[in-house]
Design a protein around this motif. Structure first.
Motif, PDB file in Angstrom:
ATOM      1  N   ALA A 148     -24.473 -62.699   2.852  1.00  0.00           N
ATOM      2  CA  ALA A 148     -25.094 -62.715   1.525  1.00  0.00           C
ATOM      3  C   ALA A 148     -26.607 -62.580   1.637  1.00  0.00           C
ATOM      4  O   ALA A 148     -27.236 -61.865   0.836  1.00  0.00           O
ATOM      5  CB  ALA A 148     -24.730 -64.000   0.786  1.00  0.00           C
ATOM      6  N   TYR A 149     -27.211 -63.262   2.609  1.00  0.00           N
ATOM      7  CA  TYR A 149     -28.665 -63.165   2.785  1.00  0.00           C
ATOM      8  C   TYR A 149     -29.067 -61.756   3.197  1.00  0.00           C
ATOM      9  O   TYR A 149     -29.963 -61.141   2.596  1.00  0.00           O
ATOM     10  CB  TYR A 149     -29.124 -64.168   3.838  1.00  0.00           C
ATOM     11  N   ASP A 150     -28.419 -61.227   4.216  1.00  0.00           N
ATOM     12  CA  ASP A 150     -28.753 -59.903   4.734  1.00  0.00           C
ATOM     13  C   ASP A 150     -28.526 -58.828   3.675  1.00  0.00           C
ATOM     14  O   ASP A 150     -29.373 -57.953   3.442  1.00  0.00           O
ATOM     15  CB  ASP A 150     -27.907 -59.630   5.978  1.00  0.00           C
ATOM     16  N   HIS A 151     -27.377 -58.884   3.014  1.00  0.00           N
ATOM     17  CA  HIS A 151     -27.024 -57.822   2.066  1.00  0.00           C
ATOM     18  C   HIS A 151     -27.887 -57.890   0.809  1.00  0.00           C
ATOM     19  O   HIS A 151     -28.366 -56.854   0.322  1.00  0.00           O
ATOM     20  CB  HIS A 151     -25.547 -57.938   1.693  1.00  0.00           C
ATOM     21  N   SER A 152     -28.085 -59.080   0.255  1.00  0.00           N
ATOM     22  CA  SER A 152     -28.910 -59.195  -0.954  1.00  0.00           C
ATOM     23  C   SER A 152     -30.363 -58.831  -0.673  1.00  0.00           C
ATOM     24  O   SER A 152     -31.033 -58.218  -1.514  1.00  0.00           O
ATOM     25  CB  SER A 152     -28.828 -60.622  -1.503  1.00  0.00           C
ATOM     26  N   LYS A 153     -30.835 -59.180   0.498  1.00  0.00           N
ATOM     27  CA  LYS A 153     -32.217 -58.866   0.857  1.00  0.00           C
ATOM     28  C   LYS A 153     -32.450 -57.364   0.898  1.00  0.00           C
ATOM     29  O   LYS A 153     -33.397 -56.848   0.284  1.00  0.00           O
ATOM     30  CB  LYS A 153     -32.536 -59.503   2.216  1.00  0.00           C
ATOM     31  N   HIS A 154     -31.582 -56.629   1.582  1.00  0.00           N
ATOM     32  CA  HIS A 154     -31.764 -55.177   1.677  1.00  0.00           C
ATOM     33  C   HIS A 154     -31.386 -54.473   0.374  1.00  0.00           C
ATOM     34  O   HIS A 154     -31.915 -53.387   0.092  1.00  0.00           O
ATOM     35  CB  HIS A 154     -30.953 -54.629   2.852  1.00  0.00           C
ATOM     36  N   TYR A 155     -30.495 -55.070  -0.408  1.00  0.00           N
ATOM     37  CA  TYR A 155     -30.191 -54.510  -1.722  1.00  0.00           C
ATOM     38  C   TYR A 155     -31.427 -54.547  -2.617  1.00  0.00           C
ATOM     39  O   TYR A 155     -31.746 -53.573  -3.316  1.00  0.00           O
ATOM     40  CB  TYR A 155     -29.040 -55.284  -2.358  1.00  0.00           C
ATOM     41  N   ILE A 156     -32.139 -55.669  -2.595  1.00  0.00           N
ATOM     42  CA  ILE A 156     -33.360 -55.798  -3.397  1.00  0.00           C
ATOM     43  C   ILE A 156     -34.439 -54.851  -2.895  1.00  0.00           C
ATOM     44  O   ILE A 156     -35.154 -54.215  -3.688  1.00  0.00           O
ATOM     45  CB  ILE A 156     -33.853 -57.260  -3.362  1.00  0.00           C
ATOM     46  N   ILE A 157     -34.557 -54.722  -1.576  1.00  0.00           N
ATOM     47  CA  ILE A 157     -35.566 -53.804  -1.023  1.00  0.00           C
ATOM     48  C   ILE A 157     -35.232 -52.361  -1.371  1.00  0.00           C
ATOM     49  O   ILE A 157     -36.110 -51.583  -1.769  1.00  0.00           O
ATOM     50  CB  ILE A 157     -35.656 -53.989   0.512  1.00  0.00           C
ATOM     51  N   ASN A 158     -33.968 -51.981  -1.249  1.00  0.00           N
ATOM     52  CA  ASN A 158     -33.573 -50.600  -1.544  1.00  0.00           C
ATOM     53  C   ASN A 158     -33.784 -50.253  -3.008  1.00  0.00           C
ATOM     54  O   ASN A 158     -34.069 -49.087  -3.339  1.00  0.00           O
ATOM     55  CB  ASN A 158     -32.099 -50.388  -1.164  1.00  0.00           C
ATOM     56  N   ARG A 159     -33.647 -51.231  -3.903  1.00  0.00           N
ATOM     57  CA  ARG A 159     -33.866 -50.972  -5.325  1.00  0.00           C
ATOM     58  C   ARG A 159     -35.345 -50.984  -5.693  1.00  0.00           C
ATOM     59  O   ARG A 159     -35.703 -50.627  -6.809  1.00  0.00           O
ATOM     60  CB  ARG A 159     -33.129 -52.020  -6.175  1.00  0.00           C
ATOM     61  N   GLY A 160     -36.196 -51.395  -4.761  1.00  0.00           N
ATOM     62  CA  GLY A 160     -37.630 -51.427  -5.024  1.00  0.00           C
ATOM     63  C   GLY A 160     -38.078 -52.605  -5.868  1.00  0.00           C
ATOM     64  O   GLY A 160     -39.190 -52.600  -6.400  1.00  0.00           O
ATOM     65  N   TRP A 161     -37.238 -53.631  -6.007  1.00  0.00           N
ATOM     66  CA  TRP A 161     -37.595 -54.779  -6.840  1.00  0.00           C
ATOM     67  C   TRP A 161     -38.610 -55.682  -6.143  1.00  0.00           C
ATOM     68  O   TRP A 161     -39.479 -56.249  -6.789  1.00  0.00           O
ATOM     69  CB  TRP A 161     -36.346 -55.581  -7.199  1.00  0.00           C
ATOM     70  N   MET A 162     -38.480 -55.828  -4.834  1.00  0.00           N
ATOM     71  CA  MET A 162     -39.393 -56.676  -4.060  1.00  0.00           C
ATOM     72  C   MET A 162     -39.607 -56.041  -2.696  1.00  0.00           C
ATOM     73  O   MET A 162     -38.830 -55.176  -2.271  1.00  0.00           O
ATOM     74  CB  MET A 162     -38.831 -58.103  -3.892  1.00  0.00           C
ATOM     75  N   HIS A 163     -40.662 -56.474  -2.031  1.00  0.00           N
ATOM     76  CA  HIS A 163     -40.950 -56.002  -0.683  1.00  0.00           C
ATOM     77  C   HIS A 163     -40.749 -57.151   0.307  1.00  0.00           C
ATOM     78  O   HIS A 163     -40.606 -58.307  -0.086  1.00  0.00           O
ATOM     79  CB  HIS A 163     -42.386 -55.475  -0.594  1.00  0.00           C
ATOM     80  N   GLU A 164     -40.742 -56.800   1.589  1.00  0.00           N
ATOM     81  CA  GLU A 164     -40.554 -57.800   2.639  1.00  0.00           C
ATOM     82  C   GLU A 164     -41.635 -58.866   2.535  1.00  0.00           C
ATOM     83  O   GLU A 164     -42.822 -58.577   2.516  1.00  0.00           O
ATOM     84  CB  GLU A 164     -40.625 -57.125   4.013  1.00  0.00           C
ATOM     85  N   GLY A 165     -41.234 -60.109   2.442  1.00  0.00           N
ATOM     86  CA  GLY A 165     -42.185 -61.202   2.294  1.00  0.00           C
ATOM     87  C   GLY A 165     -41.462 -62.501   1.975  1.00  0.00           C
ATOM     88  O   GLY A 165     -40.241 -62.543   1.844  1.00  0.00           O
ATOM     89  N   TYR A 166     -42.223 -63.566   1.829  1.00  0.00           N
ATOM     90  CA  TYR A 166     -41.624 -64.875   1.627  1.00  0.00           C
ATOM     91  C   TYR A 166     -40.964 -65.014   0.269  1.00  0.00           C
ATOM     92  O   TYR A 166     -40.014 -65.794   0.117  1.00  0.00           O
ATOM     93  CB  TYR A 166     -42.688 -65.967   1.815  1.00  0.00           C
TER      94      TYR A 166
END
Length: 378
Positions: free
Chosen positions: A269-287
């Motif tokens: 869930a962590y890995d998939h949701s994190k890259h899903y959000i990045i791929n959609r451009g909603w957030m960038h890598e960060g805290y």
């Protein structure tokens, strides 16, 4: 005779509280120290401006050159990373994973104590009264009756468990995922992540079951009852002396099954949701992204693991001579017959209150330590 007996009872009650001696003082000081260190680390990680992933210099910013002497663009940099993936030593990821989970265990141990007691009250064949009304009420009562030492009961076994269990489950996740064919983290299917995480969790749980057993035995002690063992080491020795190696691995099946569900749902869930959000451009890598993804992962694994976690707690709490349940399935059936299906979700709120901050602290510290050592984010 009654007036003369009352002081005697009062003196007897006080005698249980006086012989805490140097061991309890040392335990309490260690618990406070570990908690303070963990909180300081988490605060520094979250607020320090120089530790932001968004401020990390790119290859082009550092003036990196390719073989022809030209500066690498962002597109070229991604192509190079795709052709030459970064190989991370397994020892690094295992060590960092263990340290991050040990930090989280120190922070969330009071909630874990309450969760264990909530899961055991009203148990079949038990004389435990229903005296813990929710998480906050349970923490208040334990703190009032047993002090800070009661809220940090079993913390040494809990930290030792994370040193073994989480080192393996977090450290082996990415190597197993690569073995299953995951080459690009942005497009790896969810089933691959779940299978890799479940496998690493099963390996870690199967090896670390004795530490989990000792943790449950310490945390299940009621107020006024004597401690079952003098220390964590004495617990290992005494359990082995009474029942051999098999006694140390009571509840291994339930513990491993829980670990498959917990680690599989949590890491996936962590890995998939994190890259899903990045791929959609909603957030960038960060805290901020790590916080959102870890909170979601904590909720998912709380829902999936509460029933098996309750069964695991009951199996580990029973002694070998007074066993109430033969195996995991038998515990499921007897619990539902005696207490109803919702008994499997006893302590769910405390389970979520423990897993949510535990997941957040674990992943945020893990990502921070990966950055410090030059390892790419998950």
């Amino acid at each position: 005779n009654q007036p003369t007996n009352q002081p005697t009872n009062h003196t007897t009650a006080l005698s249980h509280r006086l012989p805490r001696s140097r061991y309890c003082v040392r335990t309490r000081f260690t618990s406070i120290y570990l908690s303070g260190v963990c909180v300081c680390v988490c605060v520094c990680v979250c607020v320090h401006p120089r530790l932001s992933f968004c401020d990390m210099p790119t290859v082009a910013d550092e003036g990196a050159l390719n073989n022809d002497g030209d500066f690498l663009t962002m597109n070229t940099m991604h192509e190079v990373e795709a052709v030459k993936p970064l190989k991370t030593p397994l020892l690094y990821t295992c060590t960092l994973g263990g340290l991050s989970a040990m930090t989280a265990a120190c922070v969330t141990n009071p909630v874990d104590v309450v969760k264990t007691k909530l899961q055991l009250q009203g148990e079949l064949g038990s004389n435990r009264v229903r005296g813990y009304n929710g998480v906050l009420g349970g923490m208040w009562r334990i703190g009032r009756e047993e002090g800070l030492a009661g809220l940090y009961r079993g913390v040494s076994a809990s930290v030792l468990r994370e040193a073994v269990y989480s080192s393996l489950r977090l450290g082996l996740y990415e190597p197993i995922k690569e073995v299953l064919g995951a080459t690009d983290p942005t497009s790896t299917p969810l089933w691959t992540k779940f299978l890799a995480a479940g496998t690493s969790g099963a390996i870690g749980a199967a090896i670390s079951t004795p530490t989990d057993l000792v943790k449950v035995r310490f945390q299940s002690v009621l107020p006024g009852q004597p401690k079952p063992y003098r220390s964590t080491l004495h617990a290992f020795v005494e359990i082995f002396r009474q029942g051999g190696l098999r006694a140390l691995y009571v509840g291994t099946n339930a513990n491993t099954q829980r670990a498959v569900l917990l680690t599989g749902s949590q890491l996936a869930a962590y890995d998939h949701s994190k890259h899903y959000i990045i791929n959609r451009g909603w957030m960038h890598e960060g805290y901020q992204l790590h916080l959102v993804s870890s909170v979601f992962a904590g909720l998912v694994c709380s829902i999936t693991t509460s029933p098996i976690d309750s069964v695991k707690t009951r199996l580990m709490n029973q002694s070998s001579r007074g066993a109430l349940y033969r195996n995991t399935f038998d515990c499921f059936v007897k619990t539902i017959r005696a207490e109803g299906p919702f008994a499997l979700y006893k302590g769910f709120f405390s389970q979520w209150l423990r897993i949510a901050p535990h997941t957040v602290v674990s992943f945020m510290v893990f990502e921070f330590l990966r950055k410090l050592t030059g390892i790419k984010p998950i």
